[in-house]
Design a protein around this motif. Structure first.
Motif, PDB file in Angstrom:
ATOM      1  N   PHE A   1       0.815  -1.204   0.000  1.00  0.00           N
ATOM      2  CA  PHE A   1       0.000   0.000   0.000  1.00  0.00           C
ATOM      3  C   PHE A   1       0.855   1.263   0.000  1.00  0.00           C
ATOM      4  CE2 PHE A   1      -3.386  -2.881   1.273  1.00  0.00           C
ATOM      5  CZ  PHE A   1      -4.492  -2.327   0.661  1.00  0.00           C
TER       6      PHE A   1
ATOM      7  N   GLY B   1      -5.281   3.144   8.652  1.00  0.00           N
ATOM      8  CA  GLY B   1      -6.218   2.344   7.871  1.00  0.00           C
ATOM      9  C   GLY B   1      -5.761   0.916   7.699  1.00  0.00           C
TER      10      GLY B   1
ATOM     11  N   GLN C   1      -7.742  -2.408   9.069  1.00  0.00           N
ATOM     12  CA  GLN C   1      -8.116  -3.505   8.177  1.00  0.00           C
ATOM     13  C   GLN C   1      -7.495  -4.824   8.627  1.00  0.00           C
ATOM     14  OE1 GLN C   1      -6.199  -4.183   4.388  1.00  0.00           O
ATOM     15  NE2 GLN C   1      -8.176  -4.197   3.333  1.00  0.00           N
TER      16      GLN C   1
ATOM     17  N   PHE D   1     -14.284  -7.356   3.430  1.00  0.00           N
ATOM     18  CA  PHE D   1     -13.531  -6.652   2.390  1.00  0.00           C
ATOM     19  C   PHE D   1     -14.200  -5.330   2.005  1.00  0.00           C
ATOM     20  CE2 PHE D   1     -11.978  -5.873  -1.932  1.00  0.00           C
ATOM     21  CZ  PHE D   1     -10.614  -5.983  -1.732  1.00  0.00           C
ATOM     22  N   PRO D   2     -15.492  -5.327   1.604  1.00  0.00           N
ATOM     23  CA  PRO D   2     -16.108  -4.029   1.289  1.00  0.00           C
ATOM     24  C   PRO D   2     -16.251  -3.125   2.507  1.00  0.00           C
ATOM     25  CG  PRO D   2     -17.741  -5.787   1.209  1.00  0.00           C
ATOM     26  CD  PRO D   2     -16.414  -6.451   1.335  1.00  0.00           C
TER      27      PRO D   2
ATOM     28  N   THR E   1     -14.181  -2.699   4.925  1.00  0.00           N
ATOM     29  CA  THR E   1     -12.929  -2.002   5.212  1.00  0.00           C
ATOM     30  C   THR E   1     -12.506  -1.052   4.092  1.00  0.00           C
ATOM     31  OG1 THR E   1     -11.681  -3.912   4.361  1.00  0.00           O
ATOM     32  CG2 THR E   1     -12.044  -3.799   6.731  1.00  0.00           C
ATOM     33  N   PHE E   2     -13.092  -1.199   2.912  1.00  0.00           N
ATOM     34  CA  PHE E   2     -12.742  -0.299   1.815  1.00  0.00           C
ATOM     35  C   PHE E   2     -13.732   0.847   1.653  1.00  0.00           C
ATOM     36  CE2 PHE E   2      -9.660  -3.458   0.636  1.00  0.00           C
ATOM     37  CZ  PHE E   2      -8.689  -2.745  -0.054  1.00  0.00           C
ATOM     38  N   ILE E   3     -15.019   0.629   1.987  1.00  0.00           N
ATOM     39  CA  ILE E   3     -15.979   1.739   1.948  1.00  0.00           C
ATOM     40  C   ILE E   3     -15.887   2.457   3.287  1.00  0.00           C
ATOM     41  CG2 ILE E   3     -18.362   2.428   1.487  1.00  0.00           C
ATOM     42  CD1 ILE E   3     -18.791  -0.229   0.096  1.00  0.00           C
TER      43      ILE E   3
ATOM     44  N   THR F   1     -10.358   4.316   5.423  1.00  0.00           N
ATOM     45  CA  THR F   1      -9.133   3.567   5.693  1.00  0.00           C
ATOM     46  C   THR F   1      -7.995   3.967   4.766  1.00  0.00           C
ATOM     47  OG1 THR F   1     -10.186   1.840   4.373  1.00  0.00           O
ATOM     48  CG2 THR F   1     -10.134   1.502   6.741  1.00  0.00           C
ATOM     49  N   PHE F   2      -8.271   4.083   3.476  1.00  0.00           N
ATOM     50  CA  PHE F   2      -7.208   4.300   2.496  1.00  0.00           C
ATOM     51  C   PHE F   2      -7.325   5.593   1.709  1.00  0.00           C
ATOM     52  CE2 PHE F   2      -7.872  -0.399   2.720  1.00  0.00           C
ATOM     53  CZ  PHE F   2      -6.778  -0.656   3.530  1.00  0.00           C
TER      54      PHE F   2
ATOM     55  N   SER G   1     -14.587   3.100   9.772  1.00  0.00           N
ATOM     56  CA  SER G   1     -14.148   4.486   9.560  1.00  0.00           C
ATOM     57  C   SER G   1     -13.838   5.173  10.880  1.00  0.00           C
ATOM     58  CB  SER G   1     -15.226   5.280   8.816  1.00  0.00           C
ATOM     59  OG  SER G   1     -15.301   4.945   7.463  1.00  0.00           O
TER      60      SER G   1
ATOM     61  N   THR H   1     -10.658   3.852  12.426  1.00  0.00           N
ATOM     62  CA  THR H   1      -9.504   4.385  11.699  1.00  0.00           C
ATOM     63  C   THR H   1      -9.296   5.860  12.022  1.00  0.00           C
ATOM     64  OG1 THR H   1      -9.915   2.840   9.883  1.00  0.00           O
ATOM     65  CG2 THR H   1      -8.511   4.729   9.415  1.00  0.00           C
TER      66      THR H   1
END
Length: 268
Positions: free
Chosen positions: A42, A66, A70, A182-183, A185-187, A190-191, A211, A214
């Motif tokens: 990352f 983030g 995760q 997975f979704p 932690t991405f929605i 985090t990133f 969120s 994080t």
């Protein structure tokens, strides 16, 4: 059964699972090498792309909280997979034959995964320091940031314990957990910053507990980039409190559910 006996039994089960991490190469690799891979991947893939605008270093500091969130949440899935494997191999039946508290099996399993997450956070933090991440806040603030992540992941591990007892198949537990986590932690923030997400996803991210976990740890580490707009949603304005509320709610719901499912599974 009195609490001291439950805690004693849980510590024995936890130690059994900790020893297993050392003796099973696959678990040892996941515990040590996987966090290093996440940080490097990352930091240099995403960070390198953003670095075209001269912001690679700032992004790496923004990124680390983030990745921490995760990884410890994905680490909580070990609880479900481990319990499902124990059910499948008959280990749970052996526990039933021993003079021990039934609740100690799940408590010991979740406590051992706290140790696993502590190891993961240490490895990731050292790797983060190598790639340029720094803690800009005070010592106690940083300690609170780590503790918040561990406590939240501990609560998630009880969800996984319930799933592991409900679906006694390690493969199904892993696949189902991945599809949900997975979704989740991405929605989130985090990133990427919140304002880069499309409108509907922004609303989901604002109320997503990942969120808030994080955001809270990022604030406690002192890694909020200069010029970042103040969040307008209540969960991100009170990120630590919102995360703790979710933690308590999850524990209140899933500790009884997981233990109830354990009794049902072992009474078949």
């Amino acid at each position: 059964m009195r609490a001291p006996y439950v805690l004693s039994d849980a510590s024995v089960v936890a130690w059994r699972n900790i020893i297993k991490i050392k003796r099973v190469p696959d678990l040892l690799v996941f515990t040590t090498l996987s966090p290093i891979m996440f940080v490097l991947l990352f930091a240099y893939v995403f960070g390198g792309a953003i670095g075209q605008n001269g912001n690679a270093q700032a992004y790496r500091e923004f990124l680390m909280a983030g990745i921490f969130a995760q990884t410890v949440i994905f680490g909580a899935t070990i609880t479900g997979a481990g319990l499902a494997e124990d059910v499948k191999k008959g280990v749970i039946d052996r526990f039933r034959s021993l003079p021990m508290a039934p609740s100690a099996v799940l408590t010991g399993r979740t406590l051992s995964d706290v140790i696993n997450n502590v190891i993961v956070l240490i490895v990731m933090s050292l790797t983060g320091l190598i790639v340029g991440w720094r803690i800009r806040g005070g010592f106690w603030d940083a300690a609170a940031g780590y503790l918040l992540l561990i406590v939240f992941a501990y609560a998630v591990s009880w969800i996984m314990a319930w799933i592991g007892m409900l679906v006694p198949s390690p493969e199904v537990v892993n696949n189902a957990s991945f599809i949900v986590i997975f979704p989740l932690t991405f929605i989130a923030v985090t990133f990427v910053p919140l304002d880069t997400l499309p409108g509907p996803l922004q609303s989901i991210a604002e109320w997503n507990p990942v969120s808030s976990a994080t955001q809270a740890s990022r604030e406690l580490f002192g890694n909020i980039p200069a010029g970042t707009p103040q969040p307008t949603a209540w969960p991100l304005q009170h990120a630590a409190l919102y995360t703790l509320i979710w933690t308590v709610v999850i524990l209140l719901i899933f500790v009884p559910l997981a233990n109830l499912q354990y009794r049902r599974s072992t009474s078949r």
